[in-house]
Design a protein around this motif. Structure first.
Motif, short mmCIF file in Angstrom:
data_model
loop_
_atom_site.label_atom_id
_atom_site.label_comp_id
_atom_site.label_asym_id
_atom_site.label_seq_id
_atom_site.Cartn_x
_atom_site.Cartn_y
_atom_site.Cartn_z
N TRP B 271 25.86 28.19 27.07
CA TRP B 271 25.51 26.88 25.45
C TRP B 271 26.84 26.56 25.98
O TRP B 271 26.88 25.32 25.87
N ARG B 308 24.86 23.03 31.71
CA ARG B 308 23.34 22.73 31.00
C ARG B 308 22.90 21.26 31.94
O ARG B 308 22.11 20.98 31.47
N ASP B 317 20.04 22.24 26.20
CA ASP B 317 21.39 22.30 25.21
C ASP B 317 20.76 23.07 23.86
O ASP B 317 21.21 23.58 22.53
#
Ligand code: HEM
Ligand code: FES
Lengths: 106, 388
Positions: B271, B308, B317
């Motif tokens: 992330w 991502r 996200d």
């Protein structure tokens, strides 16, 4: 052209017409279109090319180097009798008929 | 075939949050030249990076004129092929999964427990400065063999080298500071060497010496380990702790043992990847996805963007430790795959995160946590409080 019987994580077996000279990982990924992450590209670093080889085949494969053993030994799906990193095995005619299963992802 | 299209970014906005620009690049110009980032060509899609990073004959790590080589010496990360492999092999015993488990893990636990003993009565802290930084530095002292270095000095020299290597504007003060940091490392190595030679251990310096690497190679690779081994675990520990505190359902599941800390770490590293970028230089002309690459071009492999990528992850996200992260490449995707990956997982997922939540009861956020960076990214501060 050696044929490799490779079973994916859902239990489906494919016959991969393998190219000699390439690694087993490259054959599974590129010739067999199998879902093998092989993140480090064959460096014996990421263990994401881990396969379980049928037990009768283990002795017929070239032996693993210490680097390979050390990495695969610490994976969750490690099985001493069957575990190999497919990027460390070069495919030769001798491997015709090899059976293996992709190891579960960690 | 055309050259890479130009994509403009506002460098300050890109530093404070690169993700919106990276999302636009993946959609509109997945391979593009960014004038504001030294004119480098950025590769932003996961599939492109995963494929091209392995083609070292085109995308070479050798950058003899690069800042890293000039400031830190030619380390293994800036070599390719056999020269790279032989040094990686020399270093391997210090970072192998077995050494991590048998040698480092118990010591990581011991050092982290001592840091928590100090911290626990205080009731409040900045997780970056007061926990993640010393935990990461203590681990790195053990791994490198530089047990004679103070934790704060480890953090200082690591940051100083990182700043030096991204000093594309050539600021003389940053360069001088970087020289001061590398000189400090060399002094600490010189001081430790006689002892490590007399009583060899599994530390990086000691295993490299036993493998026959000369003093220059040992020094350059030790600097690489320090520049790459301090900030990333620090940012991952503090950042993952912050993410967990912001998601109570994650905290409850992890603390109850229903969710593995390894999954938390893997998802955090996807992330908000602590290393968002790895540089390459084009060694021979080639065409990728219809874009021409000419020799000498600087290329940035954007791991943070790959992680991502909408083509590889649903709702990329969102922080979701229950997702399948196996397509993520926070440690790279080629022959330079992070040599410290096993050590990082052990330190972060088996020691730093579980021990933090176990020891500091009622841990909670006590303020804003600003994030920064795109090549290296992490929280600048994570203010927390707990029931002391
Ligand atoms: C969360 C922690 C960490 C992350 C996310 C991380 C990530 C990375 C990445 C992305 C690379 C470049 C890979 C590439 O270009 O393909 C790398 C290389 C490297 N890392 Fe790490 N790293 C971490 C921790 C560490 C630690 C703790 C050490 C050492 C103790 C370390 C040592 C290295 C070395 C030596 C290389 C160069 C490998 C090579 O060029 O062959 N890293 N790391
Ligand atoms: S591909 Fe990474 S270990 Fe085989």
């Amino acid at each position: 052209m050696p044929t490799i019987h490779a079973t994916d994580r859902t239990g489906v077996t494919r016959e991969v017409e393998a190219e000699t000279g390439l690694s087993l990982m490259e054959n599974l990924r590129d010739k067999g279109g199998m879902d093998i992450a092989a993140i480090c590209g064959g460096m014996a670093s990421c263990a994401t090319c881990h396969v379980h080889v049928d037990v009768d085949w283990m002795d017929r494969l070239p032996p693993a180097e210490p680097d390979e053993i050390e990495l695969v030994e610490f994976t969750e799906a490690y099985d001493e009798a069957r575990s190999r990193l497919s990027c460390q095995i070069r495919v030769t005619e001798d491997l015709d008929g090899l059976r293996l299963t992709l190891a579960p992802e960690a | 075939m055309p050259d890479a299209p130009v994509f403009e970014v506002d460098p300050r906005a890109f530093w404070s949050d690169p993700y919106p620009d990276l999302a636009r690049m993946r959609a509109e110009a997945p391979i593009a030249r960014v004038p504001q980032l030294g004119g480098a060509v950025l590769m932003t899609r996961r599939a492109d990076i995963h494929r091209e990073e392995k083609r070292i004959e085109v995308f070479s790590s050798r950058q003899p004129e690069g800042l890293m080589t000039k400031l830190m010496g030619e380390n293994l990360m800036r070599r390719d092929g056999e020269a790279h492999l032989s040094e990686r092999r020399a270093l391997f015993p210090a970072l192998s999964p077995r050494t991590v488990r048998e040698t480092w893990l118990p010591l990581f636990r011991e050092r982290t427990a001592a840091i928590l003993d100090d911290l626990a009565p205080r009731g409040e802290a900045d997780l970056v400065r007061d926990y993640a930084m010393p935990v990461s530095a203590e681990a790195l002292k053990l791994i490198t063999g530089l047990t004679n270095m103070a934790a704060a000095e480890m953090d200082r020299v690591s940051q100083g080298m990182i700043d030096g290597c991204s000093n594309y504007a050539g600021d003389p003060a940053i360069e001088a500071h970087c020289h001061d940091c590398t000189a400090s490392i060399d002094r600490h190595i010189a001081e430790r060497m006689p002892r490590l030679s007399a009583a060899p251990d599994m530390s990086a310096i000691s295993v490299m010496e036993r493998a026959g690497l000369g003093p220059d190679r040992i020094s350059a690779n030790t600097k690489l380990i320090i520049s790459g081994g301090q900030n990333e675990p620090r940012d991952a520990i503090a950042g993952a702790a912050w993410a967990v505190l912001r998601h109570p359902e994650v905290r409850d599941a992890a603390v109850a043992g229903l969710l593995g800390w390894d999954a938390v770490f893997a998802e955090y590293a996807r992330w908000i990847s602590p290393i968002g970028m790895s540089p390459r230089e084009v060694a021979q002309a080639d065409t990728v996805e219809g874009i021409d690459f000419t020799p000498g071009t600087r290329v940035f492999l954007m791991f943070g963007s790959a992680n991502r990528d909408e083509d590889a992850f649903d709702a990329p996200d969102r922080f979701d430790p229950w997702r399948d992260t196996s397509a993520a490449i926070p440690f790279g995707a080629g022959p330079h795959f992070c040599a410290g990956a096993a050590a990082s997982r052990a330190l972060i997922a088996e020691v730093a995160l579980p021990m933090l939540f176990e020891r500091l009861k009622g841990l909670r956020l006590a303020g804003e946590a600003p994030f920064g960076g795109w090549a290296f990214r992490g929280p600048l501060a994570v203010p927390v409080a707990w029931d002391a």
